[in-house]
Design a protein around this motif. Structure first.
Motif, short mmCIF file in Angstrom:
data_model
loop_
_atom_site.label_atom_id
_atom_site.label_comp_id
_atom_site.label_asym_id
_atom_site.label_seq_id
_atom_site.Cartn_x
_atom_site.Cartn_y
_atom_site.Cartn_z
N ARG A 45 0.84 -1.20 0.00
CA ARG A 45 0.00 0.00 0.00
C ARG A 45 0.88 1.25 0.00
N GLN A 46 1.95 1.24 0.79
CA GLN A 46 2.88 2.37 0.82
C GLN A 46 3.49 2.59 -0.57
N LEU A 47 3.93 1.52 -1.20
CA LEU A 47 4.50 1.63 -2.54
C LEU A 47 3.49 2.22 -3.51
N HIS A 48 2.28 1.76 -3.43
CA HIS A 48 1.21 2.21 -4.34
C HIS A 48 0.87 3.68 -4.15
N ASP A 49 0.78 4.11 -2.89
CA ASP A 49 0.24 5.44 -2.58
C ASP A 49 1.28 6.55 -2.64
N ASP A 50 2.54 6.25 -2.40
CA ASP A 50 3.58 7.27 -2.32
C ASP A 50 4.02 7.67 -3.72
N ALA A 51 3.74 8.91 -4.10
CA ALA A 51 4.05 9.38 -5.45
C ALA A 51 5.54 9.42 -5.74
N GLU A 52 6.36 9.48 -4.70
CA GLU A 52 7.80 9.53 -4.89
C GLU A 52 8.39 8.16 -5.20
N LEU A 53 7.66 7.12 -4.90
CA LEU A 53 8.15 5.76 -5.13
C LEU A 53 7.73 5.29 -6.53
N ARG A 54 8.67 4.68 -7.24
CA ARG A 54 8.41 4.27 -8.61
C ARG A 54 8.46 2.76 -8.81
N VAL A 55 9.16 2.06 -7.94
CA VAL A 55 9.31 0.60 -8.11
C VAL A 55 9.63 -0.01 -6.76
N GLY A 56 9.18 -1.24 -6.55
CA GLY A 56 9.47 -1.95 -5.32
C GLY A 56 10.40 -3.13 -5.58
N VAL A 57 11.24 -3.44 -4.60
CA VAL A 57 12.07 -4.64 -4.63
C VAL A 57 11.74 -5.44 -3.38
N VAL A 58 11.34 -6.68 -3.56
CA VAL A 58 11.02 -7.56 -2.43
C VAL A 58 12.09 -8.63 -2.36
N TYR A 59 12.68 -8.79 -1.18
CA TYR A 59 13.75 -9.76 -0.99
C TYR A 59 13.58 -10.38 0.39
N ALA A 60 14.54 -11.17 0.82
CA ALA A 60 14.41 -11.83 2.12
C ALA A 60 15.74 -11.84 2.86
N HIS A 61 15.66 -11.64 4.17
CA HIS A 61 16.81 -11.82 5.04
C HIS A 61 16.97 -13.30 5.36
N GLY A 62 18.20 -13.74 5.53
CA GLY A 62 18.44 -15.13 5.86
C GLY A 62 18.70 -15.97 4.64
N ASP A 63 18.69 -17.27 4.82
CA ASP A 63 19.06 -18.21 3.76
C ASP A 63 17.95 -18.49 2.78
N HIS A 64 16.70 -18.22 3.17
CA HIS A 64 15.57 -18.61 2.34
C HIS A 64 14.63 -17.43 2.10
N PHE A 65 14.09 -17.37 0.88
CA PHE A 65 13.09 -16.33 0.62
C PHE A 65 11.85 -16.60 1.45
N SER A 66 11.27 -17.78 1.28
CA SER A 66 10.13 -18.16 2.12
C SER A 66 9.81 -19.64 1.93
N ALA A 67 9.61 -20.32 3.06
CA ALA A 67 9.16 -21.71 3.02
C ALA A 67 7.66 -21.79 2.80
N GLY A 68 7.02 -20.64 2.60
CA GLY A 68 5.59 -20.62 2.31
C GLY A 68 4.76 -20.24 3.51
N LEU A 69 3.65 -20.88 3.68
CA LEU A 69 2.73 -20.57 4.76
C LEU A 69 3.21 -21.14 6.09
N ASP A 70 2.97 -20.39 7.16
CA ASP A 70 3.12 -20.91 8.51
C ASP A 70 1.78 -21.57 8.85
N LEU A 71 1.69 -22.86 8.56
CA LEU A 71 0.41 -23.54 8.67
C LEU A 71 -0.12 -23.60 10.10
N ALA A 72 0.78 -23.59 11.08
CA ALA A 72 0.31 -23.62 12.47
C ALA A 72 -0.55 -22.40 12.78
N ASP A 73 -0.22 -21.27 12.16
CA ASP A 73 -0.99 -20.05 12.37
C ASP A 73 -2.12 -19.92 11.35
N ILE A 74 -1.84 -20.28 10.10
CA ILE A 74 -2.77 -20.01 9.01
C ILE A 74 -3.89 -21.04 8.90
#
Length: 262
Positions: A45-74
């Motif tokens: 939403r911040q990326l979308h609404d902020d007129a000064e922002l033109r592009v987003g980069v999504v990355y991950a800290h650690g060894d893995h981008f994502s193992a997917g869903l946390d099924l215990a919570d989801i």
């Protein structure tokens, strides 16, 4: 680069016109619980609404981008129909809300499972480290993909989609590149720098033209004739903007593109 905020599960930084969104739950291999999904929606939403922002980069800290869903919570919330992954933000997967009008570049490494593949399908340019492992394995967990894989994966070819959705198999970055899920394969450790380089190249272009081109391409996926009909009026509108006038003046003078710092 400036740090904008640190939430429970994300880091948010600004680098000029680029918003850097870092998944930050490395102790759980960046598995996504409801709160993390909501924070990611808020970042989009911040990326979308902020007129000064033109592009987003999504990355991950650690060894893995994502193992997917946390099924215990989801899983319990999904079964009860009480799961809220957006909470007033903008759905990064573009399933529950519109997508952000700004381009998103994804940098993947390690595990890129389930929702990570679906986020790649919803993004605009994807860079993967060479050792990245992919798996759309919801069917092995007794559920189905609900982040857009059944809607978008078949655009890469029906057989490619069904092989990976219905078997839940694991495949590598080279296979992901072959089928078009990934646009660039980078050396391990270089995926974020490569993604930022792509984002910077996008950000140097006229923002209105970038967003109009992205919107037209997306529209054509579901309404080709409607998108075709809008080409001429949209192009005419862009030609009348100050951006176009500045670009034409710079071209005639042999000067650099005028959008990088503005």
């Amino acid at each position: 680069m400036s740090n904008n905020s640190v939430s429970n599960y994300l880091t948010i930084d600004r680098d000029g016109h680029i918003l850097l969104i870092g998944l930050n739950r490395p102790d759980k291999r960046n598995a996504m619980n409801e709160a993390m999904l909501q924070e990611l929606a808020a970042a989009y939403r911040q990326l979308h609404d902020d007129a000064e922002l033109r592009v987003g980069v999504v990355y991950a800290h650690g060894d893995h981008f994502s193992a997917g869903l946390d099924l215990a919570d989801i899983a319990p919330k999904l079964a009860a129909g009480s799961l809220d992954t957006v909470a007033g933000g903008l759905d990064p997967w573009g399933v529950q809300t519109e997508q952000t009008a700004k381009p998103v570049v994804l940098a993947l490494q390690g595990y890129a499972y389930t929702l990570a593949i679906e986020l790649a399908l919803a993004s605009d340019v994807v860079v993967a480290a060479e050792s990245t492992q992919f798996a759309q394995l919801e069917v092995a967990r007794g559920i189905m993909p609900f982040g857009g894989a059944t809607l978008r994966f078949s655009r890469l070819g029906w057989g490619n989609a069904m092989q990976h959705i219905l078997t839940g198999d694991t495949f590598d970055a080279r296979e992901a590149h072959r089928i078009g899920l990934v646009q660039q394969v980078a050396a391990d450790g270089e995926q974020l720098a490569t993604a930022i380089e792509v984002a910077a190249q996008i950000a140097r272009n006229a923002p209105l033209a970038v967003q109009a081109s992205l919107a037209s391409a997306r529209a054509a996926l579901t309404d080709y004739e409607g998108a075709r009909a809008q080409l001429a009026p949209t192009a005419a509108g862009l030609a009348a903007t100050k951006d176009a006038a500045r670009a034409a003046e710079s071209y005639l003078r042999g000067e650099p593109i005028p959008f990088e710092g503005n």
